[in-house]
Design an enzyme around this catalytic site. Sequence first.
Site, PDB file in Angstrom:
ATOM      1  N   THR A 147      80.734-134.296 -68.317  1.00  0.00           N
ATOM      2  CA  THR A 147      80.102-135.572 -67.983  1.00  0.00           C
ATOM      3  C   THR A 147      79.897-136.308 -69.300  1.00  0.00           C
ATOM      4  OG1 THR A 147      77.900-134.694 -68.219  1.00  0.00           O
ATOM      5  CG2 THR A 147      78.871-134.612 -66.021  1.00  0.00           C
TER       6      THR A 147
ATOM      7  N   LYS B   4      59.701-148.142 -62.911  1.00  0.00           N
ATOM      8  CA  LYS B   4      58.597-147.811 -62.007  1.00  0.00           C
ATOM      9  C   LYS B   4      57.419-148.706 -62.335  1.00  0.00           C
ATOM     10  CE  LYS B   4      57.773-143.622 -59.504  1.00  0.00           C
ATOM     11  NZ  LYS B   4      57.729-142.186 -59.502  1.00  0.00           N
TER      12      LYS B   4
ATOM     13  N   GLU C 269      80.888-134.683 -61.225  1.00  0.00           N
ATOM     14  CA  GLU C 269      80.541-133.475 -60.470  1.00  0.00           C
ATOM     15  C   GLU C 269      81.019-133.515 -59.019  1.00  0.00           C
ATOM     16  OE1 GLU C 269      78.668-135.232 -62.445  1.00  0.00           O
ATOM     17  OE2 GLU C 269      77.138-134.041 -63.482  1.00  0.00           O
TER      18      GLU C 269
ATOM     19  N   TRP D 285      59.360-148.416 -57.081  1.00  0.00           N
ATOM     20  CA  TRP D 285      60.624-148.471 -57.791  1.00  0.00           C
ATOM     21  C   TRP D 285      61.248-149.858 -57.741  1.00  0.00           C
ATOM     22  CZ3 TRP D 285      63.130-143.312 -55.719  1.00  0.00           C
ATOM     23  CH2 TRP D 285      62.501-142.242 -56.365  1.00  0.00           C
TER      24      TRP D 285
HETATM   25  P1  ADP Z   1      78.116-139.951 -66.435  1.00  0.00           P
HETATM   26  O1  ADP Z   1      77.242-139.205 -65.479  1.00  0.00           O
HETATM   27  O2  ADP Z   1      78.300-139.254 -67.697  1.00  0.00           O
HETATM   28  O3  ADP Z   1      77.796-141.420 -66.553  1.00  0.00           O
HETATM   29  P2  ADP Z   1      80.086-140.146 -64.387  1.00  0.00           P
HETATM   30  O4  ADP Z   1      81.299-140.918 -64.542  1.00  0.00           O
HETATM   31  O5  ADP Z   1      80.173-138.844 -63.722  1.00  0.00           O
HETATM   32  O6  ADP Z   1      79.565-139.948 -65.819  1.00  0.00           O
HETATM   33  O7  ADP Z   1      79.035-141.080 -63.702  1.00  0.00           O
HETATM   34  C1  ADP Z   1      78.579-140.918 -62.384  1.00  0.00           C
HETATM   35  C2  ADP Z   1      77.494-141.916 -62.119  1.00  0.00           C
HETATM   36  O8  ADP Z   1      77.998-143.257 -62.168  1.00  0.00           O
HETATM   37  C3  ADP Z   1      76.898-141.814 -60.741  1.00  0.00           C
HETATM   38  O9  ADP Z   1      75.948-140.783 -60.689  1.00  0.00           O
HETATM   39  C4  ADP Z   1      76.289-143.188 -60.564  1.00  0.00           C
HETATM   40  O10 ADP Z   1      75.044-143.294 -61.215  1.00  0.00           O
HETATM   41  C5  ADP Z   1      77.258-144.080 -61.287  1.00  0.00           C
HETATM   42  N1  ADP Z   1      78.182-144.708 -60.330  1.00  0.00           N
HETATM   43  C6  ADP Z   1      79.413-144.323 -59.994  1.00  0.00           C
HETATM   44  N2  ADP Z   1      79.962-145.170 -59.105  1.00  0.00           N
HETATM   45  C7  ADP Z   1      79.047-146.126 -58.858  1.00  0.00           C
HETATM   46  C8  ADP Z   1      79.001-147.288 -58.023  1.00  0.00           C
HETATM   47  N3  ADP Z   1      80.022-147.666 -57.266  1.00  0.00           N
HETATM   48  N4  ADP Z   1      77.873-148.024 -58.056  1.00  0.00           N
HETATM   49  C9  ADP Z   1      76.818-147.673 -58.807  1.00  0.00           C
HETATM   50  N5  ADP Z   1      76.804-146.598 -59.612  1.00  0.00           N
HETATM   51  C10 ADP Z   1      77.891-145.825 -59.634  1.00  0.00           C
END
Ligand code: ADP
Length: 544
Positions: free
Chosen positions: A184, A438, A329, A443
Amino acid sequence: MDGLMQNVPLTVDRILDHAAGWHGAREIVSRDAEGRVTRATYAAIRADAKRVSNALAAEGIKVGDRVATMAWNGARHLAAWYGAAGMGAVLHTLNPRLFLEQIAYIANHAGDRLLLADPATADLVEQLLLQVPSIEKVIFFCDRASLPQTGFPAIAFDDWIAGQSTEYRWGGFDENTACGLCYTSGTTGNPKGVLYSHRSNYVHALMTLQRDALALSARDCVLLVVPMYHANAWGVVYSAPAVGAKLVLPGQRMDGESIYNLIEDEGVTYSAAVPTVWQMLLQYMQEKGKRFSTLERVTIGGSACPESIIRAFRDDYGVDVIQGWGMTETSPLGTVSVPNASVAAKPEPEQMAYRLKQGRLLCGLEMKLVDDAGNRLPHDGKTPGRLMIKGPTIARAYFGGEGGDVLDAEGFFDTGDVSTIDAEGYMQITDRAKDVVKSGGEWISSIEIENIAMGHPAVANAAVVGVSHPKWDERPILLCELKAGAAATADDLKAFLEGKIARWWMPDDVLFVERIPLGPTGKIDKKAIRAGLEDYELPFDAAR
Ligand code: ADP
């Protein structure tokens, strides 16, 4: 009683075998950093991938060994990807845009034995080798003539596989064998390794090929803008060959003009990327008055998709935008925002509200919302909760046991996202658990305010973060990066937000910044923003 159907292990080498066998002449087009375009086919990629397997075996690589790549999207990278996976090694994609220390941390943690890298990363590789003793050999994705001058021994990929046989017996191991490793990007905390299995990647490819997901077909020409080192390349490295789609691999250049030219030159019908890439492309097209001649649809994910992007694509260029949500993940696709029958029957303005949500769950997955104590929350479209997800394409632990037990008692993985789910089953991310503002115990969704602010004609990018407040605990402030030559005041922005968000969500301050910092995968880097705001104080009025 067992069923009487054949038990064929779902290993990903079968996907490339299928592509080479049944779509063998379909093209793979790669563009390198110099803009040179080279053409291969699925049949040729499989032959090279088999050579890679033999070359890896000759290096003593065994099932389960980690083979790293640090490269942009290209045909050699694709051949290495399948060559490693096919012989049971674990292809570990390193992100060259991370800081040296982060890459070193990740490569050491993974115990990478070989490194196959883009020649453009030679300097970085040189420094990396000093910090990662496990790397035995460096291979650059190029021919001998393009091999960079280095102070360490390195070999050109083309020489490394030359002379190797195109015969290699792939597979022969359990479908749950590890196949790929992707860390990640560490937006929240230290990078953690997600270890995909052959089965999870195979199943993910099938899931994403549904008509209501990525809907790729043999007639598509797919531009894979998402880097292969990011979130399992959104699975497109598997789904495109699975259907025999033409695949265009754009290399390092992501600016609007380069992407536009590739789309037009190759007849691209489908592409997938994070919003920032699309923003650059749209800006270029608007400035130059360009049109698309073949592009039909794009998937946007990785961060929330602003309405302005959906509208520009659809209304100005006739391109359908599909928002997807997922994370490293989750392989990564979890939900996709396409209309179900009842949403499709609604008038257009109401449909937009659903398109802006992250969408509905893919078959094979389960999803729930819980409070901090783990109690399930209603799917009423209003109550935000922690988003939990479960299924055969979802991580059950991190590589090396990092982070300990990551599943709840029912086997659900905590996404770290806060979201709502409405009565139609549409999930909407309201924030990352770490980014949520918050205020007075309630939220505030930073993402929602950002999306609306991005709709202001002068705003190029927007970010909302919480700053501490003596009475309300936290209050939101809005940072705006203006478009070149555009002007706006804090009052303009507040007036623009007025009526579109709850009154108590109104940012207490609007700051104009030269650049909103972006992380290595093009997402807004809120860690960096918060660090830059350490000495920030709310305006006197707001702090009361
Ligand atoms: P990192 O966790 O390191 O940023 P990832 O690419 O795995 O890398 O990111 C996943 C996260 O990206 C998700 O948990 C979410 O918060 C955000 N995310 C992914 N797609 C979307 C989307 N369409 N809209 C909003 N947030 C998103």
